[in-house]
Design an enzyme around this catalytic site. Structure first.
Site, PDB file in Angstrom:
ATOM      1  N   ARG A 107       0.825  -1.212   0.000  1.00  0.00           N
ATOM      2  CA  ARG A 107       0.000   0.000   0.000  1.00  0.00           C
ATOM      3  C   ARG A 107       0.861   1.266   0.000  1.00  0.00           C
ATOM      4  NH1 ARG A 107      -1.452   3.989   3.358  1.00  0.00           N
ATOM      5  NH2 ARG A 107      -3.514   4.915   3.070  1.00  0.00           N
ATOM      6  N   ARG A 157      -2.055  -9.940   9.734  1.00  0.00           N
ATOM      7  CA  ARG A 157      -1.415  -9.640   8.449  1.00  0.00           C
ATOM      8  C   ARG A 157       0.050  -9.294   8.638  1.00  0.00           C
ATOM      9  NH1 ARG A 157      -5.482  -5.851   5.782  1.00  0.00           N
ATOM     10  NH2 ARG A 157      -3.799  -5.666   4.285  1.00  0.00           N
ATOM     11  N   ASP A 181     -13.702   5.057   2.005  1.00  0.00           N
ATOM     12  CA  ASP A 181     -14.021   4.368   3.264  1.00  0.00           C
ATOM     13  C   ASP A 181     -14.912   5.198   4.188  1.00  0.00           C
ATOM     14  OD1 ASP A 181     -12.490   2.283   2.436  1.00  0.00           O
ATOM     15  OD2 ASP A 181     -11.029   2.371   4.070  1.00  0.00           O
ATOM     16  N   ALA A 226     -10.448  -0.190  -2.035  1.00  0.00           N
ATOM     17  CA  ALA A 226      -9.701   0.949  -2.566  1.00  0.00           C
ATOM     18  C   ALA A 226     -10.192   1.291  -3.978  1.00  0.00           C
ATOM     19  CB  ALA A 226      -8.212   0.625  -2.568  1.00  0.00           C
TER      20      ALA A 226
END
Ligand code: FAD
Length: 434
Positions: free
Chosen positions: A130, A209, A326, A339
């Protein structure tokens, strides 16, 4: 391509690398995430003047893997005649050879090997870090001359019939023809638009993650194969859990995400330190390869997945403040579209403003919501359907029909061209609001 030139088509899509004539519309964008940056870039493309205010004091390479579907790649590809997607592809996963191998969680057997679709340079799928992808978009916005003011935290929003504005924590107030509240899941703009604070609910799931270098993976013969021959993508599917592991940048970077049940309190946070013992507990009885991968992970993030019922509206009373990305609609990662849908929002809003003109900004903003609302809701739903399809897998059925467990690739999502669609439906939609 010279500024102002457009495609010779019935509807006037702004040509790759071009800019529409100046509209005189000013837009204040709050938040420099992918949603806010794209909204500002698309406003610039469609002839408006945009300025971004972001609370971060400096840009940092934050996060780990993020996905953009081909419908997002199509948007990026229109910037700088394909130069931006070229840069993004260099740091994104390349699965043209490897595809996606889906394993049964306990035996480890590959139950399905999903091939990658043929490459389309004009609408690439992009999966990468990202922070690295964000830096490319951030730098592109700056290169266009879009002002990005960092260290500016919005604390209040206001509007009347003629303008909208924002007040920052440092006391400064700014106004414009409209304000875009792209301030993420913890949006303050949302509270103004709704007139109350909308609390998130627990989704019942969380994700562990991680992103790390391949050094230890290469040293272990059990895991070296994932890093020695280019990029890879493997998923292990189990009851109420899935573990997705990728290697990126020619196998040098490793990344995994593990979605699992978690009913703990709601933390609407993207980053929360995770504990190795908690991960290993979820993996009890799993393919030892998963454990070998996890054990080499230096840092784990525990990301609680929150859920929101669809908001009743994304637009303020006077029609001059719009929620985007978001702030309007958080997604579950299993949709891999959160996204990308933020990008589509920005594209649509910028087209609406161009078509409606400075005199009709509220009609443009309301048309934006009208066009986006149902599509976003339908795409959001795919996050649940994919998760449930995996978490409740019937292995006898999968044996007979391995395709039944493959990651869905739906044309109505991927082949969608947000700009073309906005141009096509504008006349029909705006009538409701003029
Ligand atoms: C730091 C960070 C890391 C992330 N990591 C991942 C990841 O690894 N994988 C993934 O899939 N998704 C990640 N996400 C979420 C993902 O980027 C978004 O879901 C998606 O890109 C939609 O973007 P957005 O612009 O709507 O929201 P966001 O990306 O959340 O951007 C919102 C922006 O608004 C800013 N902001 C918030 N409040 C204010 C305020 N009051 N005033 C001014 N600015 C404000 C925030 O600092 C942020 O930059 C992350 C988001 C952030 C902010």
């Amino acid at each position: 391509m010279s500024p102002g030139r457009t495609d010779e088509t019935a509807i006037s899509i702004v040509a790759d690398g071009a800019i529409a004539p100046k509209s005189g519309i000013s837009v204040v964008v709050i938040g420099a995430g992918f949603g806010g940056l794209t909204a500002a870039i698309e406003c610039h493309r469609q002839g408006h003047t945009a300025i971004i205010y972001e609370s971060f004091p400096s840009l940092k390479i934050l996060g780990d893997i993020i996905s953009f579907g081909p419908n997002g790649g199509r948007i990026f590809h229109r910037w700088a005649d394909g130069e931006i997607t070229k840069k993004m592809r260099e740091v994104s996963i390349d699965l043209s050879e490897y595809g996606f191998k889906i394993h049964k969680y306990d035996t480890g057997e590959v139950v399905s090997h999903q091939k990658s679709p043929p490459k389309d340079e004009t609408s690439p799928a992009l999966n990468g870090h990202r922070g690295e992808l964000h830096q490319i978009v951030f730098d592109y916005a700056l290169s266009l001359g879009i002002e990005i003011k960092l260290g500016k935290r919005a604390k209040a929003y206001f509007e009347d019939d003629d303008k909208a504005g924002v007040e920052f924590e440092d006391g400064e107030k700014v106004t414009a023809d409209m304000v875009i509240g792209s301030d993420g899941v913890r949006s303050i703009a949302r509270t103004l638009v709704l007139g109350y604070e909308d609390k998130p609910k627990s989704s019942g799931y969380a994700i562990f993650r991680a992103w790390f270098s391949n050094k230890d993976m290469i040293a272990d013969p059990r895991t070296a194969e994932f890093c020695a021959n280019g990029d890879t993508f493997n998923g292990w599917i189990g009851p109420d859990v899935h573990f997705l592991f990728s290697t990126i940048k020619n196998g040098t970077d490793c990344c995994w995400v593990m979605t699992h049940r978690d009913d703990h309190d709601i933390q609407e946070s993207w980053s929360f330190p995770g504990k190795m013992e908690d991960v290993l507990k979820v993996l009890e009885g799993w393919d030892p390869i998963c454990i070998a991968i996890v054990e080499k992970t230096p840092n784990i993030v525990d990301w609680k997945l929150v859920y929101r019922d669809p908001l009743p509206t994304w637009v303020s009373t006077h029609g001059r403040i719009a929620l985007l990305g978001d702030a309007a609609h958080p997604f579950l990662p299993t949709s891999a579209q959160g996204a990308t849908q933020a990008l589509e929002d920005g594209v649509t809003l910028a087209v609406m403003l161009k078509r409606a003109g400075k005199e009709n900004v509220p009609a443009a903003v309301r048309s934006y919501q009208d066009i986006r609302y149902d599509r976003v809701k339908a795409v959001q739903k795919t996050g649940e359907t994919t998760r449930d399809m995996w978490h409740k897998a019937d292995w006898d059925k999968v044996k007979k029909d391995p395709k039944s467990i493959e990651l869905p690739r739906e044309d109505w999502i991927f082949k969608f061209d947000a700009e073309r669609h906005a141009e096509e439906v504008y006349d029909e939609v705006v009538k409701k609001f003029l």
